[in-house]
Design a protein around this motif. Structure first.
Motif: not given
Length: 57
Positions: A47-48, A50-52, A54-55
């Motif tokens: 999840n981390l 994926d978040d990075i 997307s940013v």
């Protein structure tokens, strides 16, 4: 001789050996707990990432 790759290989081997030792010497209930915690950690890491991603995009 490339010492950096040698050190990485030694560290990876030590980590795998430690994980095998911990799992082989743990009681059955502790093994399930270790597996569950490892699964949660892998999901959190995914999840981390994926978040990075997307940013950045």
């Amino acid at each position: 001789m490339n010492y950096r790759s040698l050190a990485k290989g030694a560290a990876a081997g030590a980590a795998v050996g430690l994980a095998c030792y911990v799992l082989s010497n743990a009681r059955p209930m502790k093994k399930m707990s270790i597996k569950r915690d490892a699964g949660k950690a892998l999901k959190a890491a995914g999840n981390l990432l994926d978040d990075i991603k997307s940013v950045i995009m």
